[in-house]
Write a protein that holds these residues in place. Structure first.
Motif, PDB file in Angstrom:
ATOM      1  N   PHE A  78      26.125 -22.195 -61.231  1.00 49.62           N
ATOM      2  CA  PHE A  78      25.078 -21.576 -62.052  1.00 49.62           C
ATOM      3  C   PHE A  78      25.497 -21.556 -63.516  1.00 49.62           C
ATOM      4  O   PHE A  78      26.676 -21.340 -63.845  1.00 49.62           O
ATOM      5  N   LEU A  79      24.552 -21.742 -64.396  1.00 49.24           N
ATOM      6  CA  LEU A  79      24.732 -21.473 -65.817  1.00 49.24           C
ATOM      7  C   LEU A  79      23.535 -20.658 -66.289  1.00 49.24           C
ATOM      8  O   LEU A  79      22.392 -21.127 -66.247  1.00 49.24           O
ATOM      9  N   ALA A  80      23.805 -19.416 -66.695  1.00 50.15           N
ATOM     10  CA  ALA A  80      22.757 -18.526 -67.221  1.00 50.15           C
ATOM     11  C   ALA A  80      22.969 -18.391 -68.720  1.00 50.15           C
ATOM     12  O   ALA A  80      24.076 -18.065 -69.162  1.00 50.15           O
ATOM     13  N   VAL A  81      21.947 -18.669 -69.498  1.00 51.81           N
ATOM     14  CA  VAL A  81      22.085 -18.616 -70.954  1.00 51.81           C
ATOM     15  C   VAL A  81      21.109 -17.601 -71.537  1.00 51.81           C
ATOM     16  O   VAL A  81      19.977 -17.463 -71.075  1.00 51.81           O
ATOM     17  N   THR A  82      21.584 -16.907 -72.555  1.00 54.78           N
ATOM     18  CA  THR A  82      20.757 -15.942 -73.263  1.00 54.78           C
ATOM     19  C   THR A  82      21.094 -16.028 -74.741  1.00 54.78           C
ATOM     20  O   THR A  82      21.780 -16.967 -75.174  1.00 54.78           O
ATOM     21  N   PHE A  83      20.657 -15.043 -75.546  1.00 52.26           N
ATOM     22  CA  PHE A  83      20.732 -15.210 -77.001  1.00 52.26           C
ATOM     23  C   PHE A  83      21.725 -14.291 -77.695  1.00 52.26           C
ATOM     24  O   PHE A  83      21.967 -14.460 -78.881  1.00 52.26           O
ATOM     25  N   THR A  84      22.277 -13.316 -77.005  1.00 48.74           N
ATOM     26  CA  THR A  84      23.277 -12.459 -77.635  1.00 48.74           C
ATOM     27  C   THR A  84      24.475 -12.315 -76.713  1.00 48.74           C
ATOM     28  O   THR A  84      24.345 -12.353 -75.481  1.00 48.74           O
ATOM     29  N   ALA A  85      25.641 -12.142 -77.335  1.00 49.11           N
ATOM     30  CA  ALA A  85      26.858 -11.945 -76.547  1.00 49.11           C
ATOM     31  C   ALA A  85      26.761 -10.676 -75.717  1.00 49.11           C
ATOM     32  O   ALA A  85      27.276 -10.612 -74.592  1.00 49.11           O
ATOM     33  N   ARG A  86      26.095  -9.660 -76.272  1.00 46.68           N
ATOM     34  CA  ARG A  86      25.949  -8.398 -75.534  1.00 46.68           C
ATOM     35  C   ARG A  86      25.137  -8.599 -74.261  1.00 46.68           C
ATOM     36  O   ARG A  86      25.487  -8.097 -73.194  1.00 46.68           O
ATOM     37  N   ALA A  87      24.018  -9.346 -74.376  1.00 47.16           N
ATOM     38  CA  ALA A  87      23.180  -9.601 -73.202  1.00 47.16           C
ATOM     39  C   ALA A  87      23.934 -10.427 -72.166  1.00 47.16           C
ATOM     40  O   ALA A  87      23.816 -10.187 -70.955  1.00 47.16           O
ATOM     41  N   ALA A  88      24.715 -11.399 -72.629  1.00 45.58           N
ATOM     42  CA  ALA A  88      25.496 -12.214 -71.696  1.00 45.58           C
ATOM     43  C   ALA A  88      26.545 -11.373 -70.978  1.00 45.58           C
ATOM     44  O   ALA A  88      26.762 -11.525 -69.765  1.00 45.58           O
ATOM     45  N   ALA A  89      27.202 -10.459 -71.718  1.00 48.19           N
ATOM     46  CA  ALA A  89      28.208  -9.592 -71.101  1.00 48.19           C
ATOM     47  C   ALA A  89      27.568  -8.672 -70.065  1.00 48.19           C
ATOM     48  O   ALA A  89      28.125  -8.448 -68.980  1.00 48.19           O
ATOM     49  N   GLU A  90      26.397  -8.144 -70.386  1.00 51.17           N
ATOM     50  CA  GLU A  90      25.698  -7.275 -69.428  1.00 51.17           C
ATOM     51  C   GLU A  90      25.319  -8.058 -68.175  1.00 51.17           C
ATOM     52  O   GLU A  90      25.437  -7.558 -67.046  1.00 51.17           O
ATOM     53  N   MET A  91      24.877  -9.293 -68.359  1.00 55.45           N
ATOM     54  CA  MET A  91      24.500 -10.121 -67.214  1.00 55.45           C
ATOM     55  C   MET A  91      25.706 -10.377 -66.315  1.00 55.45           C
ATOM     56  O   MET A  91      25.614 -10.281 -65.079  1.00 55.45           O
ATOM     57  N   ARG A  92      26.847 -10.701 -66.913  1.00 55.27           N
ATOM     58  CA  ARG A  92      28.057 -10.941 -66.109  1.00 55.27           C
ATOM     59  C   ARG A  92      28.468  -9.684 -65.348  1.00 55.27           C
ATOM     60  O   ARG A  92      28.865  -9.753 -64.178  1.00 55.27           O
ATOM     61  N   ALA A  93      28.367  -8.520 -66.012  1.00 50.41           N
ATOM     62  CA  ALA A  93      28.745  -7.268 -65.355  1.00 50.41           C
ATOM     63  C   ALA A  93      27.838  -6.983 -64.162  1.00 50.41           C
ATOM     64  O   ALA A  93      28.299  -6.576 -63.087  1.00 50.41           O
ATOM     65  N   ARG A  94      26.545  -7.198 -64.350  1.00 55.20           N
ATOM     66  CA  ARG A  94      25.605  -6.946 -63.242  1.00 55.20           C
ATOM     67  C   ARG A  94      25.854  -7.916 -62.090  1.00 55.20           C
ATOM     68  O   ARG A  94      25.805  -7.524 -60.921  1.00 55.20           O
ATOM     69  N   LEU A  95      26.076  -9.174 -62.402  1.00 58.06           N
ATOM     70  CA  LEU A  95      26.314 -10.161 -61.346  1.00 58.06           C
ATOM     71  C   LEU A  95      27.584  -9.837 -60.575  1.00 58.06           C
ATOM     72  O   LEU A  95      27.636  -9.968 -59.348  1.00 58.06           O
TER      73      LEU A  95
END
Length: 720
Positions: free
Chosen positions: A57-74
């Motif tokens: 999987f590769l999930a992309v978003t627009f801010t480092a904060r949003a990416a960090a939150e996504m990784r934490a939730r996953l």
């Protein structure tokens, strides 16, 4: 069993998005509808059912904060190992990895963090005199061009076609653009757009690189898809390589970055370009009260243009709350002072300062609110001014924390160790300094202590679907590692202060209480918005601001920017204020050609006698105050008015409300009129009521008892 746990608690639309089969999926997600929940649960569901591997999987978003939150939730969902990054971070990682192969053994060029300085040098070489602001504007134009796949020689035509308003003549901007590219090549550096282009070039022109990347990444998720620009879309297409396992999520009504080259066209056209696409609409708003949701719907309901085709009507899911407050002040200074007082009151009543935000259209509006909050001794944080981990006091504190590892006994509790280490740089838990820069520095270090407290409270992690718990190291050394990780990802802690931010920088955030200020035509929409498309983007910007509020929303503007300035009209996109625009104009008796007859037909401006705000609602105009301002009603007088009204209505054989309504009695007991002008100033009381009941009202206000009042002969003729 694991997949069932991932599906638990989803609403029907979210569940449809999560369980949609592999292939193109378009999730149209309104503000507060749980889009991050939907896409992270979709990834976790597919991995836990064995349909896909996390590493593919590769999930992309627009801010480092949003990416960090996504990784934490996953990770919490049991799907650790999924790559969740921004477009730039993903491209940088790939270019660095393949650089030896792509560059024939040479190292990757240095990445230019900021264009402004080099653009300034390029402007001088092109014969353009640009100060710091001009250099920043030129850098923005170059970023737009490169994100839009426009070359220097194509800029002038492309800018004219796109109705750009560059800081200099388009031909001159093109010359600066070309000089900038030449300077970069000579100095051996690249910018962020070059990095994205390098990633595209590596895939499109090198089949071995393309094969390796596509073997690694087989399933793609793109967040905030309405903000993708042509360069990012080309990179996404290169990653896909003709495959269609792509999930996108976005909201066309939150398209607010068109000036950077972003376009909602890819989101709008997704179902047409991918015929087999599953389209899911998320409309249940879990963030805001129904009152805030209602206003947001009213703002966006009038939208026009292509984005309006995907407009979503949100449905509030939270319990009812307060109605949004709409206020007009004489000038901006009065508006800022009132906002600061209300912030202070909210904090005193239990709302954390970090859960309050003051949002404005342009950064220049920030100063007035910084000063007003400092005057009211309310802590404030300006968002977007400087990255948290780049602040001098934070860098100094992190050095002190690392040094303390050597001198701190291992059994020392984490929070105690952090507080003792920060004492070495002059911080203490005692009363913070007064407002201003010193208070802001204190709050920044207090945020590190709060982060330590949060880190120490969660010593174990138990991912969904995995047995047992993983023990977390809560030592000072481990906490330093956590800070380093956050600094690298720019995942800053929450600073305890009222947030001051532009509407653009507030995108993706939310607060319990939100103040939307400066809502006047000329500011929102900005005077630079001239075309229908530009005006619609300004409407969407207001919509984004409204949807940042969870519980409490204040909307306001000052009729004058400064004393003696020109009066302004309220923001045209606010339905409530739009209907009262003539009211403000009616209050200006100094206008040339002022028409007294027309003026008598219009309701006069009414101001709150406590805070000075313009009163819009009929009930508020009657009371002479805002519904949230404290009541000063004389309870004894109110009881005497009730008794008098009951006797008077019985004598006239009419319902009590015919004499005075309940709201009018409250207004009389609060405002205590002692003469005809004061009585006539209460909404709903005219000359007829004054003649019928005026003497009785004045007597009661003066202290008379209802027993002392004789029936008024005029009352006997009431029905005649």
């Amino acid at each position: 069993m694991q997949s069932d746990a991932v599906l638990a608690g989803l609403d029907p639309e979210q569940r449809t998005a999560v369980t949609a089969p592999a292939g193109p999926v378009c999730i149209l997600a309104g503000a507060g509808t749980g889009k991050t929940r939907a896409i992270t649960h979709r990834i976790a569901y597919r991995t836990l059912t064995g349909e896909a591997s996390p590493r593919h999987f590769l999930a992309v978003t627009f801010t480092a904060r949003a990416a960090a939150e996504m990784r934490a939730r996953l990770s919490a969902l049991g799907a650790a190992g999924v790559q969740a990054r921004t477009f730039h971070a993903a491209a940088l990682r790939q270019v660095r990895y393949f650089a030896p192969r792509l560059l024939e053994g040479r190292a990757m060029p240095e990445l230019l963090e900021s264009k402004a300085r080099m653009v300034g040098l390029a402007a001088a070489r092109a014969g353009v005199r640009a100060d710091r602001a001009g250099a920043r504007d030129l850098a923005s134009e170059i970023e737009w061009a490169k994100s839009s796949l426009v070359e220097p020689g194509e800029y002038a035509v492309a800018a004219t076609k796109a109705l750009r308003e560059p800081p200099f003549e388009p031909a001159k901007v093109a010359e600066v653009f070309a000089a900038y590219e030449t300077l970069k090549r000579r100095q051996g550096v690249i910018d962020f757009e070059d990095m994205l282009r390098a990633a595209v070039w590596g895939i499109e022109e090198h089949s071995d690189v393309a094969e390796e990347i596509r073997a690694q990444y087989r399933h793609f998720v793109v967040d905030e898809y309405q903000d993708v620009n042509p360069l990012q879309q080309r990179l996404l297409d290169a990653w896909l390589g003709g495959r269609d396992d792509l999930t996108v999520v976005g909201d066309a009504s939150q398209t607010i970055y068109s000036f950077t080259g972003a376009t909602s066209g890819y989101l709008i056209d997704f179902p047409r370009r991918r015929k087999a696409a599953v389209v899911v609409r998320l409309v249940r708003d879990y963030r805001s009260t129904p009152q805030v949701v209602g206003l947001a719907n009213a703002v966006i309901r009038q939208a026009k243009g292509s984005e309006a085709r995907l407009r979503l009507e949100l449905v509030g899911q939270r319990p009812p709350g307060a109605e949004p407050e709409l206020k007009i002040f004489p000038d901006e200074a009065a508006e800022a002072a009132a906002v600061a007082r209300r912030c202070r009151d909210l904090i005193a009543s239990g709302t954390p300062a970090s859960e309050i935000a003051v949002l404005f259209r342009i950064n220049a509006q920030s100063e007035a609110y910084e000063e007003a909050l400092a005057e009211a001794r309310v802590p404030a944080v300006v968002r977007g001014a400087e990255r948290f981990f780049e602040r001098p006091e934070v860098r100094q504190a992190m050095i002190a924390l690392r040094a303390a590892v050597r001198s701190t006994p291992g059994e020392t509790p984490l929070v105690v160790a952090v507080v003792e280490a920060l004492a070495a740089v002059g911080w203490s838990r005692e009363q913070p300094p007064a407002g201003g820069a010193a208070r802001e520095q204190w709050e920044a270090l207090a945020a590190l202590v709060a982060l330590a407290e949060e880190y120490a409270k969660a010593p174990t992690i138990e991912p969904i679907g995995q047995a047992g718990a993983v023990q977390r190291d809560v030592s000072l050394s481990a906490f330093n590692d956590e800070l380093a990780r956050r600094a690298e990802q720019q995942h800053a802690p929450t600073v305890e202060g009222v947030t001051l931010a532009s509407l653009h920088s507030a995108k993706g955030l939310e607060w319990d209480a939100v103040f939307l200020v400066g809502l006047a035509d000329g500011t929102l929409p900005t005077t630079y918005a001239k075309t229908p498309a530009q005006l619609e983007e300004e409407r969407r910007l207001l919509y984004v601001g409204v949807t940042r509020a969870r519980q409490w929303l204040w909307l306001s503007y000052g009729q004058l920017r400064s004393t003696g300035g020109r009066a302004r009209r309220p923001c045209r996109f606010l339905p409530q204020l739009e209907r009262t625009s003539s009211t403000e104009r009616a209050g200006d008796r100094s206008r040339p050609g002022h028409n007294n007859r027309a003026d008598r037909r219009r309701p006069q401006v009414a101001f709150c006698r406590i805070c000075g705000a313009t009163l819009l609602a009929g009930a508020d105009r009657k009371l002479g105050r805002c519904p949230t301002c404290p009541s000063d009603m004389d309870e004894d007088l109110y009881e005497r008015f009730l008794t008098w009204r009951q006797r008077t209505a019985a004598g006239l054989k009419v319902p009590a409300y015919v004499v005075f309504t309940d709201a009018t009695l409250v207004a009389l007991a609060e405002r205590r009129p002692s003469g005809p002008p004061e009585l006539l100033a209460i909404a709903g009381i005219g000359p007829r009521k004054l003649g019928q009941y005026g003497d009785a009202v004045f007597a009661l206000v003066a202290g008379a008892s209802p027993d002392d009042l004789a029936p008024d002969p005029a009352q006997k003729n009431f029905e005649n």
